[in-house]
Every structure is written in C-alpha cells, then in structure tokens.
Design an enzyme around this catalytic site. Structure first.
Site, PDB file in Angstrom:
ATOM      1  N   ASP A 133       0.815  -1.189  -0.036  1.00 52.46           N
ATOM      2  CA  ASP A 133      -0.083   0.008  -0.019  1.00 52.46           C
ATOM      3  C   ASP A 133       0.974   1.302   0.100  1.00 52.46           C
ATOM      4  O   ASP A 133       1.579   1.390   0.771  1.00 52.46           O
ATOM      5  CB  ASP A 133      -0.875  -0.036   1.207  1.00 52.46           C
ATOM      6  CG  ASP A 133      -1.887   1.080   1.314  1.00 52.46           C
ATOM      7  OD1 ASP A 133      -1.599   2.154   0.587  1.00 52.46           O
ATOM      8  OD2 ASP A 133      -2.693   1.249   2.364  1.00 52.46           O
ATOM      9  N   TYR A 163       6.736  -5.980  16.154  1.00 51.34           N
ATOM     10  CA  TYR A 163       5.497  -5.987  15.199  1.00 51.34           C
ATOM     11  C   TYR A 163       5.099  -4.657  14.984  1.00 51.34           C
ATOM     12  O   TYR A 163       4.872  -3.914  15.731  1.00 51.34           O
ATOM     13  CB  TYR A 163       4.510  -6.620  16.015  1.00 51.34           C
ATOM     14  CG  TYR A 163       3.342  -7.281  15.416  1.00 51.34           C
ATOM     15  CD1 TYR A 163       3.204  -8.075  14.306  1.00 51.34           C
ATOM     16  CD2 TYR A 163       2.039  -6.930  15.901  1.00 51.34           C
ATOM     17  CE1 TYR A 163       2.115  -8.346  13.589  1.00 51.34           C
ATOM     18  CE2 TYR A 163       0.778  -7.185  15.321  1.00 51.34           C
ATOM     19  CZ  TYR A 163       0.851  -7.914  14.115  1.00 51.34           C
ATOM     20  OH  TYR A 163      -0.254  -8.360  13.314  1.00 51.34           O
ATOM     21  N   LYS A 184      -0.512  -4.653  11.057  1.00 53.93           N
ATOM     22  CA  LYS A 184      -1.264  -5.576   9.941  1.00 53.93           C
ATOM     23  C   LYS A 184      -0.592  -5.284   8.797  1.00 53.93           C
ATOM     24  O   LYS A 184      -0.106  -4.624   8.451  1.00 53.93           O
ATOM     25  CB  LYS A 184      -2.801  -5.364   9.906  1.00 53.93           C
ATOM     26  CG  LYS A 184      -3.645  -5.328  11.154  1.00 53.93           C
ATOM     27  CD  LYS A 184      -3.706  -6.831  11.459  1.00 53.93           C
ATOM     28  CE  LYS A 184      -4.086  -6.764  13.202  1.00 53.93           C
ATOM     29  NZ  LYS A 184      -3.067  -6.787  14.110  1.00 53.93           N
TER      30      LYS A 184
HETATM   31  P1  13P Z   1      -4.485  -0.327   5.385  1.00 60.27           P
HETATM   32  O1  13P Z   1      -4.037  -1.279   6.024  1.00 60.27           O
HETATM   33  O2  13P Z   1      -5.454  -1.058   4.154  1.00 60.27           O
HETATM   34  O3  13P Z   1      -3.999   0.843   4.836  1.00 60.27           O
HETATM   35  O4  13P Z   1      -5.756   0.105   6.220  1.00 60.27           O
HETATM   36  C1  13P Z   1      -5.631   0.936   7.177  1.00 60.27           C
HETATM   37  C2  13P Z   1      -6.738   0.959   8.233  1.00 60.27           C
HETATM   38  O5  13P Z   1      -6.645   0.314   9.320  1.00 60.27           O
HETATM   39  C3  13P Z   1      -8.148   1.679   7.889  1.00 60.27           C
HETATM   40  O6  13P Z   1      -8.938   1.915   8.815  1.00 60.27           O
HETATM   41 MG    MG Z   2      -3.858   2.015   3.295  1.00 58.58          MG
HETATM   42 MG    MG Z   3      -4.715  -2.189   2.706  1.00 57.21          MG
END
Ligand code: 13P
Ligand code: MG
Ligand code: MG
Ligand code: 13P
Length: 368
Positions: free
Chosen positions: A15, A232, A235
């Site tokens: 991203d 960590y 995500k």
């Molecule tokens: P992304 O990890 O897809 O950038 O999303 C960030 C997020 O948590 C939006 O609420």
């Molecule tokens: Mg994002």
């Molecule tokens: Mg994303």
C-alpha cells in the site's frame, strides 16, 4: 539461473497511498505500476507481469526464471512501489509510501514492508493458478481457507477420491513471534496443526506441499512479519496463491473455501475483527468503517510463463450468499462498537491510546 521449465511466480504487494483515505488505489498508480512491469518484460527481467489491486493495496503478479528472493525481481518491485509513491505524493494521496518502511533498497524486500508470496515450480502442460489478494486483513486470514482447501474433505473432495492427494499435504507453519517454522503433515498431524493455526494472530501457514512428492501447492505472504518479529509493526494485508487441478485441488475446490466469510483481523485501524467478504475485482473498495475486509481471486492459466487471465473468480452469483452473510456478520460485529471481540485484544491492536491512558491513570489504581 534455473532451467527453462522452472518458473518462479512472485506476487509482491504494498500500500503506497490511496484515495479517499484507505479506500482504493488511484488509477494513476495502477498505470505507473503497469508501465514499470511492461518495461521489465521488454528488458527481459520478467516473462510476464500484471498489476492488480484489492482496496488500497497494489499487487504485482510477476513470472520469471530467476528463482525466489531474486535481487533483481525484488528491486524491480521496490522501484515500482517507489515510482508509485512519487505519484501518490503528487496527488496528496493518503498514506503515500505507507508500506515502504525503510528509505533504501537493500537486496531483498523481505522485512522492508512489501508482502511477498513466491514459489518456484516446474510448469505443468496446463498450469491453473489462483492468486488471492486481501485488504483490511492480516496474514493469519489464510489459515482457515488453506486448511479447508488442503486438509478438509468436506471442501476438497479430491482428498478422498484423487490418488495423488489421498496421502494429504504438508503445511509449513510460521510462528510470527519467534520467527521459526514447523512442518506438519496432514492428515497424520491434523489435530496438532489445528492447535497452532487456529491461533491466527500467532501462527500463519506459509506454504503447502503435496505429501507424496513435495510438489509445491500454495504459498502465502508471511515473510514480512517473520523478519520483523519482536517489533511487530501491525497488520499486513496478505496475498497467497494456489496451484490447481491434476493432482492438486480443483479450482472449484479451492474457491469453495471462501463460500464462508470467516472472521479475520484488520478491519478499521487494523484493530477490529470482521468477516472476509469475497468480491469481484471492482467491488474491492472497503468503505463501511473502512471495510468489511475484502478478498479478490484472480485465476490464471500459465503458458510458457505467460499469464493467461485474469479470470475474476468471485464474479459468480454463487458468492452472493457469502457476501450477504458477510454484511449480516458485519452489522452484528459493528453493534459491539469498541467492545471485544469486535475490537481486537489490547496486545493485537494496530492503534492504541492505552499507554497514554495508563500513564495518566496508573496512580489511581487501588489494590483490591
Ligand atoms: P490499510 O492497512 O489497508 O492501509 O488500512 C488501514 C486502516 O486500518 C484503515 O482503517
Ligand atoms: Mg492504506
Ligand atoms: Mg490495505
Ligand atoms: P483434474 O483431476 O483433471 O484436475 O479434475 C478434477 C476436477 O476438475 C475437480 O473438479
């Protein structure tokens, strides 16, 4: 370099900025990425390359004969994401360069931010492959579907009736905290496997191989987290791909695993559980509370390294039920607001005010 029959499929994603907010990749970034891969095909670095997206994540799908972790391929991906970041910055897109964690490329994108799923294999006379890409998600999201595809005969009938699959599959499972992996053979060690992979925030299936001959069957993007174990950084919207047919699960048996929109981590601020909704390509625009989490499936036939496709495999009314169920679950989960299990446990949240709150209030705790 490997012989001409040995092919490497590399799916590398990041991203590097999106609009509006974390909703989707801007078409100018897609065009820039396509331009970079097209040049790489012309130069002979790649045999073929396609650019896909799921929500705000760009996915580079590349074939070549340089093997896994090839510096040239990883540098190409890095440079492509840097070029896209420049476009994102110009457009003031949100989170421009967010997944590029370091400033300079150092030989391999592992641990630098982009997610990588790579596999080297001998191309079969007919080579069907399905690439899955998810957004607002986490690496453990593939555990349940990979288990169902490769170990559950209620999903994959071939485990019972195809002699090549009857001996089962070996699962390489990564401990995301210790950065160590273990290989477990199913069905023999099925219950051991489930003890680990059911804990999706700690253990992630990294690879699956056919038991009788070690034929590689699936690979998932867990490398980034392995590399940064101990610190960590949150995500990682994951990718994975699965080879299909002729002694491996049929495409339908692969897709069957996604008819159930299971709960995954990664919705809003990377800090909430939500159902994984299987989407057509153009539906992968997570909007409600930045979600719910999405998955798209791009089907290919590989022909002498060329990517014949993509086929939009969730473009089927047979998934309308899963999408409706996902919306129903999304509504149910949202009604919990800031309460678990919608909100993740404290230690798994990507964003938290807890240290500041605790710092301010710790002296007000009284022993009971
Ligand atoms: P992304 O990890 O897809 O950038 O999303 C960030 C997020 O948590 C939006 O609420
Ligand atoms: Mg994002
Ligand atoms: Mg994303
Ligand atoms: P193959 O074993 O030829 O791949 O066929 C199985 C099948 O298509 C399952 O639906």
């Amino acid at each position: 370099m490997a012989d001409t029959k040995t092919l490497t499929l590399s799916v590398i994603k990041a991203d590097v900025g999106s609009y509006t907010g974390h909703n989707r990749v801007h078409p100018d970034l897609m065009a820039k990425a396509r331009e970079c891969l097209h040049e790489a095909v012309t130069r002979g670095t790649l045999i073929d390359g396609q650019v896909m997206r799921c929500g705000d994540d760009i996915n580079l799908i590349m074939t070549h004969r340089r093997g896994v972790e090839a510096t040239e391929i990883h540098k190409l991906a890095w440079d492509t994401f840097m070029a896209c970041t420049a476009v994102a910055k110009k457009l003031h897109l949100y989170g421009a360069g967010q997944d590029l964690l370091v400033d300079a490329f150092a030989g391999n994108v592992k641990g630098m931010g982009p997610g990588v799923a790579e596999m080297e294999f001998v191309e079969r006379p007919s080579e069907p492959v399905v690439v899955f890409m998810a957004d607002k998600c986490a690496p453990g999201a593939w555990n349940l579907p990979l288990y169902r595809i490769f170990a559950d005969p209620f999903c994959n009938a071939g485990l019972v009736i195809d002699p090549k699959m009857h001996e089962g599959f070996d699962f390489v499972v990564l401990d995301l905290v210790k950065a160590a992996s273990i290989t477990l053979s199913c069905p023999a060690e099925l219950y051991d496997l489930l003890m680990f992979i059911g804990a999706v925030n700690r253990y992630a299936i990294k690879q699956v191989r056919r038991h009788i001959d070690g034929e590689p069957a699936a690979v998932a993007s867990t490398q980034k987290l392995a590399h940064i174990a101990g610190k960590y950084v949150g995500k990682d919207d994951p990718v994975m791909f699965v080879r299909a047919q002729a002694g491996l699960p049929g495409v339908g048996e692969v897709m069957e695993a996604f008819a159930f929109p299971h709960l995954v981590e990664g919705w809003n601020r990377g800090s909430h559980h939500g159902p994984l909704m299987p989407c057509r390509f153009e539906m992968a625009n997570p909007t409600r509370f930045d979600g719910p989490p999405r998955v798209v499936a791009a089907g290919y036939q590989i022909a002498d390294g060329k990517l014949i496709g993509p086929v939009d495999l969730f473009d089927d009314p047979a998934y309308d039920g899963a999408r409706a169920k996902a919306n129903e679950i999304a509504e149910y989960m949202r009604r919990h607001g800031p309460f678990q299990p919608h909100r993740l446990p404290l230690e798994d949240m990507e964003y938290t005010t807890m240290p500041a709150i605790m710092g301010r209030l710790k002296d007000r705790f009284r022993a009971e």
